[in-house]
Design a protein around this motif. Structure first.
Motif, mmCIF file in Angstrom:
data_model
loop_
_atom_site.group_PDB
_atom_site.id
_atom_site.type_symbol
_atom_site.label_atom_id
_atom_site.label_comp_id
_atom_site.label_asym_id
_atom_site.label_seq_id
_atom_site.Cartn_x
_atom_site.Cartn_y
_atom_site.Cartn_z
ATOM 1 N N TYR A 44 6.564 50.385 15.685
ATOM 2 C CA TYR A 44 6.523 50.874 14.665
ATOM 3 C C TYR A 44 5.704 49.644 13.817
ATOM 4 C CZ TYR A 44 9.845 53.962 16.452
ATOM 5 O OH TYR A 44 10.562 54.850 17.275
ATOM 6 N N PRO A 45 4.406 49.404 13.647
ATOM 7 C CA PRO A 45 3.675 48.495 12.865
ATOM 8 C C PRO A 45 4.229 48.523 11.589
ATOM 9 C CG PRO A 45 2.176 50.015 14.214
ATOM 10 C CD PRO A 45 3.429 50.612 14.194
ATOM 11 N N GLY A 46 4.588 47.118 11.162
ATOM 12 C CA GLY A 46 5.080 46.935 10.028
ATOM 13 C C GLY A 46 6.757 47.148 10.129
ATOM 14 N N GLY A 47 7.108 47.522 11.273
ATOM 15 C CA GLY A 47 8.507 47.399 11.294
ATOM 16 C C GLY A 47 9.320 46.203 12.027
ATOM 17 N N VAL A 60 16.272 38.020 24.241
ATOM 18 C CA VAL A 60 15.421 39.310 24.952
ATOM 19 C C VAL A 60 15.295 40.444 24.125
ATOM 20 C CG1 VAL A 60 16.088 38.744 27.383
ATOM 21 C CG2 VAL A 60 17.596 40.346 26.293
ATOM 22 N N TRP A 61 14.070 41.136 24.276
ATOM 23 C CA TRP A 61 13.999 42.264 23.572
ATOM 24 C C TRP A 61 15.132 43.277 23.729
ATOM 25 C CZ3 TRP A 61 11.661 47.100 24.887
ATOM 26 C CH2 TRP A 61 11.407 47.969 23.850
ATOM 27 N N VAL A 62 15.385 43.826 22.580
ATOM 28 C CA VAL A 62 16.282 45.082 22.809
ATOM 29 C C VAL A 62 15.666 46.401 22.196
ATOM 30 C CG1 VAL A 62 18.394 46.092 21.668
ATOM 31 C CG2 VAL A 62 18.123 43.644 21.978
ATOM 32 N N ARG A 63 14.875 46.515 21.342
ATOM 33 C CA ARG A 63 14.023 47.622 20.927
ATOM 34 C C ARG A 63 13.362 47.273 19.559
ATOM 35 N NH1 ARG A 63 17.389 51.747 17.255
ATOM 36 N NH2 ARG A 63 19.024 50.338 16.325
ATOM 37 N N ASP A 64 12.370 48.244 19.082
ATOM 38 C CA ASP A 64 11.675 48.020 17.866
ATOM 39 C C ASP A 64 12.310 49.142 16.917
ATOM 40 O OD1 ASP A 64 9.754 46.353 18.785
ATOM 41 O OD2 ASP A 64 8.719 48.093 19.724
ATOM 42 N N LEU A 65 12.329 48.674 15.673
ATOM 43 C CA LEU A 65 12.885 49.422 14.757
ATOM 44 C C LEU A 65 11.998 49.977 13.465
ATOM 45 C CD1 LEU A 65 15.940 47.333 14.017
ATOM 46 C CD2 LEU A 65 15.997 49.405 15.138
ATOM 47 N N ARG A 66 12.006 51.099 13.085
ATOM 48 C CA ARG A 66 11.272 51.323 11.960
ATOM 49 C C ARG A 66 11.617 50.577 10.459
ATOM 50 N NH1 ARG A 66 12.548 56.219 14.175
ATOM 51 N NH2 ARG A 66 10.803 57.441 14.574
ATOM 52 N N TRP A 67 10.845 50.232 9.682
ATOM 53 C CA TRP A 67 11.364 49.273 8.406
ATOM 54 C C TRP A 67 12.443 49.873 8.061
ATOM 55 C CZ3 TRP A 67 10.212 44.540 6.818
ATOM 56 C CH2 TRP A 67 10.336 44.482 5.630
ATOM 57 N N GLU A 68 12.824 51.074 7.496
ATOM 58 C CA GLU A 68 13.899 51.539 6.978
ATOM 59 C C GLU A 68 15.202 51.448 7.797
ATOM 60 O OE1 GLU A 68 11.604 54.982 8.438
ATOM 61 O OE2 GLU A 68 10.937 53.228 7.220
ATOM 62 N N GLU A 69 15.289 51.343 9.174
ATOM 63 C CA GLU A 69 16.296 51.346 9.834
ATOM 64 C C GLU A 69 17.287 50.279 9.942
ATOM 65 O OE1 GLU A 69 15.591 53.810 13.897
ATOM 66 O OE2 GLU A 69 13.979 52.546 13.526
ATOM 67 N N LEU A 70 16.707 49.061 9.405
ATOM 68 C CA LEU A 70 17.742 47.983 9.308
ATOM 69 C C LEU A 70 18.322 47.740 7.647
ATOM 70 C CD1 LEU A 70 18.541 45.681 11.047
ATOM 71 C CD2 LEU A 70 16.949 44.557 10.360
#
Length: 70
Positions: A44-47, A60-70
């Motif tokens: 999610y670019p910008g996420g 280690v990497w867990v996952r990518d999040l959308r900006w609004e998910e955090l």
């Protein structure tokens, strides 16, 4: 926890995911054992790309999040 501990950071290397190999500062003492880094390179670019230490302390990497998910 002393004020000095709350403000101290350490540099860690990220493993896996879109920021593999990056070195970033994280709080030396933190109640949340992870970091979410704003990134244009993940799903999610910008996420944010979420990284956390594994059992050995390697970040280690867990996952990518959308900006609004955090």
């Amino acid at each position: 926890m002393a004020d000095d501990d709350a403000e101290r950071t350490v540099e860690v290397e990220l493993h896996g995911g879109p920021l593999d190999g990056w070195r970033v500062p994280v709080a030396a003492v933190d109640d949340d054992p992870w970091t979410a880094i704003v990134s244009d390179y993940g799903r999610y670019p910008g996420g944010r790309s979420l990284y956390a230490p594994d059992e050995s302390g390697r970040w280690v990497w867990v996952r990518d999040l959308r900006w609004e998910e955090l």
